[in-house]
Write an enzyme that holds these catalytic residues in place. Sequence first.
Site, PDB file in Angstrom:
ATOM      1  CB  SER A  16     123.374  52.867  48.913  1.00  0.00           C
ATOM      2  OG  SER A  16     124.617  53.299  49.450  1.00  0.00           O
ATOM      3  CB  SER A 142     138.705  47.693  50.484  1.00  0.00           C
ATOM      4  OG  SER A 142     139.233  47.999  49.206  1.00  0.00           O
ATOM      5  CE1 TYR A 155     137.421  52.710  51.549  1.00  0.00           C
ATOM      6  CE2 TYR A 155     139.041  51.823  50.017  1.00  0.00           C
ATOM      7  CZ  TYR A 155     137.796  51.767  50.612  1.00  0.00           C
ATOM      8  OH  TYR A 155     136.916  50.760  50.269  1.00  0.00           O
ATOM      9  CE  LYS A 159     137.433  50.108  53.729  1.00  0.00           C
ATOM     10  NZ  LYS A 159     136.167  49.775  54.403  1.00  0.00           N
ATOM     11  CB  THR A 190     128.771  50.327  45.735  1.00  0.00           C
ATOM     12  OG1 THR A 190     130.131  50.797  45.770  1.00  0.00           O
ATOM     13  CG2 THR A 190     128.746  48.822  45.983  1.00  0.00           C
TER      14      THR A 190
END
Length: 265
Positions: A16, A142, A155, A159, A190
């Site tokens: 996806s 990101s 997260y 990154k 997304t």
Amino acid sequence: MDIFKDKLCWITGASSGIGQALALELAKEGAKLVISSNQQTDLVKVKEQCLQHTSFCEAIAFDLSNPEVVEQTALEVQQKYGAIYLLINNGGISQRALAIDTSIALDRKIMEIDFFSYVVLTKAILPKMIEAGEGYIAATSSISGKFGFPLRSMYASAKHAIQGFFETIRLELLPHNIFVTIAYPGRVQTNISLNALEKDGTPHGKMDPGQANGIPADICAQRYLKAIKKRKPEVLIGGKELLMVHIKRLFPRIFYQVIGNIKTT
């Protein structure tokens, strides 16, 4: 410039979002594809879409949180299909929880998926890529890899780690004619916020407004591949939110005032 035509390209997180869009763009260029995700059903659908544009697409579902499985899958793929020409480390998961509320076990899971799987997979494919004397490696970071952001402690940590590792190997691999690009997407349409993990490990299940209003995934994929082809060390992809990266660098006081006003409840 279809430099990936008939070349073996592997994209993780391809069921996806950005990964799916990357797979379709490469398929349109005639690349030979290996696409991966832990979502078998969705992955097969992407494979079917890709085969409308290219003659070869293999869908391999596996769990990025298990380093032994990641390494073994990499070895099996190369044994069966040969050296990888382009590897795009794109699979990952986000979070929506305060650092104080997130267990160490969940911290480790996020880091395993979002960072160590990239390291394991990259190291596993490098020997054959070096032997071939050419190749491309990309990693999806990101804008959270440029600065911390509330509710995304691990997260953002993963990154940030991506930047350190892939900037280093970029320098190490230049003598081998292997080029490394790090992509820093901002807001892209997304399902990342839907699948982000709450403090108890359950899916967030909500679409962030910023995500919903982001750039389409196919536009992101096109800019991403353009940067790879140009052998750019890094590329920022998104809309006006990318200004925060430049504001932090040029006007840190203003940046911290703005970021400090973001609500966490």
